[in-house]
Scaffold this motif. Sequence first.
Motif, PDB file in Angstrom:
ATOM      1  N   VAL A 190       0.938  -1.176   0.134  1.00  0.00           N
ATOM      2  CA  VAL A 190       0.053   0.007  -0.019  1.00  0.00           C
ATOM      3  C   VAL A 190       1.066   1.074  -0.066  1.00  0.00           C
ATOM      4  O   VAL A 190       1.559   1.348   0.964  1.00  0.00           O
ATOM      5  CB  VAL A 190      -0.963   0.041   1.250  1.00  0.00           C
ATOM      6  CG1 VAL A 190      -1.967   1.372   1.319  1.00  0.00           C
ATOM      7  CG2 VAL A 190      -1.753  -1.186   1.392  1.00  0.00           C
ATOM      8  N   PRO A 191       0.733   2.016  -0.999  1.00  0.00           N
ATOM      9  CA  PRO A 191       1.561   3.330  -0.955  1.00  0.00           C
ATOM     10  C   PRO A 191       1.086   4.275   0.153  1.00  0.00           C
ATOM     11  O   PRO A 191       0.065   4.108   0.575  1.00  0.00           O
ATOM     12  CB  PRO A 191       1.410   3.937  -2.269  1.00  0.00           C
ATOM     13  CG  PRO A 191       0.509   2.829  -3.061  1.00  0.00           C
ATOM     14  CD  PRO A 191       0.057   1.834  -2.378  1.00  0.00           C
ATOM     15  N   GLU A 192       2.063   5.313   0.438  1.00  0.00           N
ATOM     16  CA  GLU A 192       1.863   6.077   1.516  1.00  0.00           C
ATOM     17  C   GLU A 192       0.971   7.247   1.019  1.00  0.00           C
ATOM     18  O   GLU A 192       0.068   7.690   1.792  1.00  0.00           O
ATOM     19  CB  GLU A 192       3.026   6.453   2.351  1.00  0.00           C
ATOM     20  CG  GLU A 192       3.765   5.337   3.047  1.00  0.00           C
ATOM     21  CD  GLU A 192       4.888   5.742   3.756  1.00  0.00           C
ATOM     22  OE1 GLU A 192       4.805   7.010   4.358  1.00  0.00           O
ATOM     23  OE2 GLU A 192       5.808   4.986   4.009  1.00  0.00           O
ATOM     24  N   SER A 193       1.441   7.668  -0.062  1.00  0.00           N
ATOM     25  CA  SER A 193       0.782   9.144  -0.401  1.00  0.00           C
ATOM     26  C   SER A 193      -0.689   8.976  -0.960  1.00  0.00           C
ATOM     27  O   SER A 193      -0.993   7.897  -1.642  1.00  0.00           O
ATOM     28  CB  SER A 193       1.571   9.967  -1.255  1.00  0.00           C
ATOM     29  OG  SER A 193       1.453   9.293  -2.671  1.00  0.00           O
ATOM     30  N   PHE A 194      -1.497   9.904  -0.988  1.00  0.00           N
ATOM     31  CA  PHE A 194      -2.738   9.942  -1.419  1.00  0.00           C
ATOM     32  C   PHE A 194      -2.619   9.688  -3.128  1.00  0.00           C
ATOM     33  O   PHE A 194      -3.476   8.913  -3.576  1.00  0.00           O
ATOM     34  CB  PHE A 194      -3.536  11.094  -0.908  1.00  0.00           C
ATOM     35  CG  PHE A 194      -5.115  10.855  -1.613  1.00  0.00           C
ATOM     36  CD1 PHE A 194      -6.063  10.450  -0.953  1.00  0.00           C
ATOM     37  CD2 PHE A 194      -5.420  11.372  -2.786  1.00  0.00           C
ATOM     38  CE1 PHE A 194      -7.204  10.456  -1.503  1.00  0.00           C
ATOM     39  CE2 PHE A 194      -6.627  11.368  -3.169  1.00  0.00           C
ATOM     40  CZ  PHE A 194      -7.675  10.450  -2.534  1.00  0.00           C
ATOM     41  N   ALA A 195      -1.702  10.431  -3.836  1.00  0.00           N
ATOM     42  CA  ALA A 195      -1.855  10.457  -5.097  1.00  0.00           C
ATOM     43  C   ALA A 195      -1.395   9.327  -5.599  1.00  0.00           C
ATOM     44  O   ALA A 195      -1.911   8.711  -6.394  1.00  0.00           O
ATOM     45  CB  ALA A 195      -0.579  11.511  -5.438  1.00  0.00           C
ATOM     46  N   GLU A 196      -0.492   8.369  -4.955  1.00  0.00           N
ATOM     47  CA  GLU A 196      -0.053   7.136  -5.405  1.00  0.00           C
ATOM     48  C   GLU A 196      -1.285   6.209  -5.087  1.00  0.00           C
ATOM     49  O   GLU A 196      -1.370   5.108  -6.063  1.00  0.00           O
ATOM     50  CB  GLU A 196       1.251   6.730  -4.659  1.00  0.00           C
ATOM     51  CG  GLU A 196       2.433   7.535  -4.873  1.00  0.00           C
ATOM     52  CD  GLU A 196       3.600   7.079  -4.010  1.00  0.00           C
ATOM     53  OE1 GLU A 196       4.614   6.678  -4.581  1.00  0.00           O
ATOM     54  OE2 GLU A 196       3.549   7.135  -2.855  1.00  0.00           O
TER      55      GLU A 196
END
Length: 127
Positions: A45-51
């Motif tokens: 799970v990526p950390e940033s909202f955009a990712e």
Amino acid sequence: MDKMVITAPEAPEAAGGYAQALLVSGASRQLYISGQIPSTRDGTVPESFAEQSRLVWRNIEAQLHAAGMTLDNLVKVTTFLSDRRFAAESRQSRKEILGDRKVALSVVIAGIFDEAWLLEIEAIAAA
């Protein structure tokens, strides 16, 4: 399949690049896509909202592709955000992915199943 954007004269106009209502005719298949999460097949799970947002949209496109459909077949999208502060970024991401495509749209601020997930998106497509 034909899609026609409907805007009732008694209701407010859509203010975000979506359709207040979408009339679908001539469709012979419907695809109901469960909430897609910001996780890769191996659980990353990526950390940033955009990712996370890009990953969720890729997962939606994968489900569409598996059914022989594309983003052009989407008729309804429901986005669940973990926090209202992600609303503008979510709108921008959706515009980048959908371009000029108009879909019926709902955005809900909700507690999401996994605290690491910042959003989840479900969709309906027709062909």
